[in-house]
Design a protein around this motif. Structure first.
Motif, PDB file in Angstrom:
ATOM      1  N   LEU A  36       0.854  -1.192   0.000  1.00 20.45           N
ATOM      2  CA  LEU A  36       0.000   0.000   0.000  1.00 20.45           C
ATOM      3  C   LEU A  36       0.887   1.238   0.000  1.00 20.45           C
ATOM      4  CD1 LEU A  36      -2.607  -0.747   2.803  1.00 20.45           C
ATOM      5  CD2 LEU A  36      -3.072  -0.588   0.374  1.00 20.45           C
ATOM      6  N   PRO A  37       0.384   2.327  -0.541  1.00 18.93           N
ATOM      7  CA  PRO A  37       1.117   3.588  -0.387  1.00 18.93           C
ATOM      8  C   PRO A  37       1.226   3.931   1.100  1.00 18.93           C
ATOM      9  CG  PRO A  37      -0.632   3.819  -2.016  1.00 18.93           C
ATOM     10  CD  PRO A  37      -0.803   2.476  -1.371  1.00 18.93           C
ATOM     11  N   ARG A  38       2.330   4.480   1.470  1.00 16.33           N
ATOM     12  CA  ARG A  38       2.600   4.803   2.877  1.00 16.33           C
ATOM     13  C   ARG A  38       1.502   5.685   3.485  1.00 16.33           C
ATOM     14  NH1 ARG A  38       7.197   4.488   6.152  1.00 16.33           N
ATOM     15  NH2 ARG A  38       8.381   3.555   4.480  1.00 16.33           N
ATOM     16  N   VAL A  39       0.906   6.523   2.670  1.00 16.85           N
ATOM     17  CA  VAL A  39      -0.149   7.437   3.136  1.00 16.85           C
ATOM     18  C   VAL A  39      -1.352   6.666   3.683  1.00 16.85           C
ATOM     19  CG1 VAL A  39      -1.694   9.284   2.399  1.00 16.85           C
ATOM     20  CG2 VAL A  39       0.572   9.091   1.390  1.00 16.85           C
ATOM     21  N   LEU A  40      -1.615   5.485   3.167  1.00 16.59           N
ATOM     22  CA  LEU A  40      -2.794   4.713   3.570  1.00 16.59           C
ATOM     23  C   LEU A  40      -2.555   3.797   4.769  1.00 16.59           C
ATOM     24  CD1 LEU A  40      -4.185   3.662   0.081  1.00 16.59           C
ATOM     25  CD2 LEU A  40      -4.959   5.507   1.555  1.00 16.59           C
TER      26      LEU A  40
END
Length: 116
Positions: A36-40
């Motif tokens: 997953l993207p780190r933001v999520l």
């Protein structure tokens, strides 16, 4: 996994829903990690942590909005479950700290009493 594939068809009388659920079961069983993207990370972690609470509370919120605004019904169900989870975790933390405090207090009392 053949059991899930064999028992799921016809359960909900909605083939698309059944296919989605089966895909989720198969992903859980066969994919060890999903990048997953780190933001999520934090958001997905919160939803995962609160998933039991979301499941337990969704029936209270979801039916009121499912026909008129289904997206809002899902969002409110998830939000209510997360709120319930956050409150429960806080209460359990307080209870755990209280229990720990009582245990330390009793232990200190035992040290200060003189056996007869």
């Amino acid at each position: 996994m053949p059991g899930a594939a064999a028992t799921l068809p016809g359960y909900f009388d909605a083939p698309r829903r059944e296919a989605t659920i089966l895909a989720g079961i198969l992903m859980i069983a066969w994919i060890p990690a999903i990048p997953l993207p780190r933001v999520l990370h934090r958001a997905v972690g919160v939803v995962a942590s609160a998933s039991l609470y979301i499941y337990v509370t969704h029936w209270v919120v979801f039916p009121d909005f499912k026909d008129s605004q289904p997206v809002l019904a899902v969002v409110l169900s998830v939000a209510a479950g997360i709120a319930y989870w956050a409150i429960a975790v806080r209460i359990m933390g307080v209870a755990e700290r209280s229990q720990s405090w009582l245990w330390r207090r009793r232990r200190a009392r035992r040290r200060h009493t003189i056996p007869t």
